[in-house]
Every structure is written in structure tokens, then in C-alpha cells.
Design a protein around this motif. Structure first.
Motif, mmCIF file in Angstrom:
data_model
loop_
_atom_site.group_PDB
_atom_site.id
_atom_site.type_symbol
_atom_site.label_atom_id
_atom_site.label_comp_id
_atom_site.label_asym_id
_atom_site.label_seq_id
_atom_site.Cartn_x
_atom_site.Cartn_y
_atom_site.Cartn_z
ATOM 1 N N SER A 33 0.822 -1.210 0.000
ATOM 2 C CA SER A 33 0.000 0.000 0.000
ATOM 3 C C SER A 33 0.850 1.251 0.000
ATOM 4 N N ILE A 34 0.290 2.296 -0.569
ATOM 5 C CA ILE A 34 0.857 3.636 -0.478
ATOM 6 C C ILE A 34 -0.106 4.423 0.395
ATOM 7 N N THR A 35 0.427 5.085 1.419
ATOM 8 C CA THR A 35 -0.423 5.843 2.331
ATOM 9 C C THR A 35 0.098 7.263 2.527
ATOM 10 N N SER A 36 -0.694 8.048 3.206
ATOM 11 C CA SER A 36 -0.300 9.414 3.528
ATOM 12 C C SER A 36 0.290 9.512 4.934
ATOM 13 N N SER A 37 0.499 8.360 5.607
ATOM 14 C CA SER A 37 1.009 8.362 6.978
ATOM 15 C C SER A 37 2.066 7.286 7.171
ATOM 16 N N ASP A 38 3.069 7.602 8.002
ATOM 17 C CA ASP A 38 4.063 6.584 8.356
ATOM 18 C C ASP A 38 3.812 6.024 9.750
ATOM 19 N N SER A 39 2.767 6.503 10.441
ATOM 20 C CA SER A 39 2.520 6.065 11.809
ATOM 21 C C SER A 39 1.221 5.293 11.994
ATOM 22 N N SER A 40 0.279 5.435 11.055
ATOM 23 C CA SER A 40 -0.965 4.670 11.194
ATOM 24 C C SER A 40 -1.462 4.226 9.823
ATOM 25 N N TYR A 41 -2.034 3.025 9.810
ATOM 26 C CA TYR A 41 -2.584 2.462 8.581
ATOM 27 C C TYR A 41 -4.091 2.331 8.771
ATOM 28 N N SER A 42 -4.848 3.048 7.957
ATOM 29 C CA SER A 42 -6.307 2.959 8.022
ATOM 30 C C SER A 42 -6.874 3.274 6.646
ATOM 31 N N LYS A 43 -8.155 3.026 6.509
ATOM 32 C CA LYS A 43 -8.812 3.285 5.237
ATOM 33 C C LYS A 43 -8.652 4.750 4.812
ATOM 34 N N SER A 44 -8.624 5.651 5.782
ATOM 35 C CA SER A 44 -8.515 7.077 5.457
ATOM 36 C C SER A 44 -7.108 7.490 5.022
ATOM 37 N N THR A 45 -6.071 6.686 5.342
ATOM 38 C CA THR A 45 -4.704 7.046 4.954
ATOM 39 C C THR A 45 -4.254 6.353 3.667
ATOM 40 N N VAL A 46 -4.954 5.302 3.241
ATOM 41 C CA VAL A 46 -4.553 4.541 2.047
ATOM 42 C C VAL A 46 -4.852 5.337 0.779
ATOM 43 N N ILE A 47 -3.827 5.471 -0.058
ATOM 44 C CA ILE A 47 -3.972 6.137 -1.346
ATOM 45 C C ILE A 47 -4.186 5.093 -2.443
ATOM 46 N N GLU A 48 -3.356 4.047 -2.434
ATOM 47 C CA GLU A 48 -3.495 2.925 -3.363
ATOM 48 C C GLU A 48 -3.100 1.651 -2.649
ATOM 49 N N ASN A 49 -3.691 0.528 -3.095
ATOM 50 C CA ASN A 49 -3.434 -0.753 -2.458
ATOM 51 C C ASN A 49 -3.526 -1.870 -3.495
ATOM 52 N N ASN A 50 -2.701 -2.904 -3.327
ATOM 53 C CA ASN A 50 -2.781 -4.090 -4.171
ATOM 54 C C ASN A 50 -2.609 -5.316 -3.287
ATOM 55 N N GLU A 51 -3.598 -6.197 -3.313
ATOM 56 C CA GLU A 51 -3.520 -7.436 -2.550
ATOM 57 C C GLU A 51 -3.572 -8.651 -3.464
ATOM 58 N N LYS A 52 -2.969 -8.518 -4.654
ATOM 59 C CA LYS A 52 -2.865 -9.635 -5.594
ATOM 60 C C LYS A 52 -1.395 -9.918 -5.842
ATOM 61 N N TYR A 53 -1.070 -11.187 -6.142
ATOM 62 C CA TYR A 53 0.311 -11.544 -6.448
ATOM 63 C C TYR A 53 0.534 -11.411 -7.947
ATOM 64 N N PRO A 54 1.601 -10.814 -8.436
ATOM 65 C CA PRO A 54 2.683 -10.242 -7.647
ATOM 66 C C PRO A 54 2.236 -8.935 -6.988
ATOM 67 N N THR A 55 2.711 -8.698 -5.798
ATOM 68 C CA THR A 55 2.324 -7.521 -5.030
ATOM 69 C C THR A 55 3.117 -6.321 -5.524
ATOM 70 N N THR A 56 2.601 -5.731 -6.588
ATOM 71 C CA THR A 56 3.258 -4.611 -7.263
ATOM 72 C C THR A 56 2.241 -3.495 -7.491
ATOM 73 N N LEU A 57 2.666 -2.264 -7.262
ATOM 74 C CA LEU A 57 1.855 -1.083 -7.565
ATOM 75 C C LEU A 57 2.618 -0.209 -8.541
ATOM 76 N N THR A 58 1.986 0.206 -9.615
ATOM 77 C CA THR A 58 2.562 1.207 -10.512
ATOM 78 C C THR A 58 1.601 2.372 -10.518
ATOM 79 N N SER A 59 2.124 3.567 -10.331
ATOM 80 C CA SER A 59 1.273 4.739 -10.188
ATOM 81 C C SER A 59 1.886 5.961 -10.837
ATOM 82 N N ILE A 60 1.021 6.886 -11.210
ATOM 83 C CA ILE A 60 1.451 8.166 -11.769
ATOM 84 C C ILE A 60 0.875 9.263 -10.885
#
Length: 100
Positions: A41-68
Motif C-alpha cells: 500500500s501507499i499511504t499518507s502516513s508513516d505512523s498509522s494504517y487505516s482506510k482514510s490514509t490509504v492512497i493505493e493498495n494491491n492485494e494480488k500476487y505479484p504484489t506490485t503497484l505502478t502509479s502516476i
């Protein structure tokens, strides 16, 4: 990265900052070394992980995110979190290109 918590997202210690008025294209990947990755996941926080901080997420293998990230009026920092199936040392990678 030394995974000590399983089946939940943990901060990898990796982050990236996109300067203002810059286009940033990147790929982040959680590798399978000693444990199977379950998500990244890519988030807006380094101290908490929640639905409100997640920007993008991938839970499929291979676990790769490509973003612009399009040009923004201000500098933005994002943080990489990963989820693994079992404890162990694993590699997380980020590759990117910045275009002004």
C-alpha cells in the motif's frame, strides 16, 4: 525489511516525496524472499494504517503497484506499507522517474 507482524500492514521504512509541479511515475513491489507478500500500500502516513490514509493498495500476487502522480501545487510525501503471510526478512523495492 524484517517482518515481525503477520497478516497486517506494517510500515516498511520507505517513503518518497514528489516535489511540487513535478510528474512522478513509480513502481513499488514487495518481494517473496522468506515469506509470501499479501499486499502493498501507499499511504499518507508513516505512523498509522487505516482506510482514510490509504492512497493505493494491491492485494494480488505479484504484489506490485505502478502509479502516476500528476503535477501538484505543493510537495507531497507518501509511505510504503506491506503485509506478509509469515515472519522473515524480505525485500521491498521502489523505482521511479521524475519529470519536471
Amino acid at each position: 525489511m524484517d517482518i515481525q507482524v503477520v497478516n497486517e500492514y506494517v510500515y516498511t521504512g520507505l517513503s518518497f516525496t514528489v516535489p511540487k509541479n513535478t510528474l512522478f511515475i513509480f513502481t513499488a513491489r514487495a518481494f517473496y524472499n522468506n515469506s509470501e507478500p499479501l499486499g502493498i500500500s501507499i499511504t499518507s502516513s508513516d505512523s498509522s494504517y487505516s482506510k482514510s490514509t490509504v492512497i493505493e493498495n494491491n492485494e494480488k500476487y505479484p504484489t506490485t503497484l505502478t502509479s502516476i502522480y500528476d503535477r501538484s501545487a505543493e510537495e507531497v510525501t507518501h509511505y510504503i506499507w506491506a503485509k506478509y503471510k509469515s515472519v522473515g526478512k524480505n525485500k521491498i523495492g521502489i523505482w521511479g522517474t521524475v519529470i519536471k
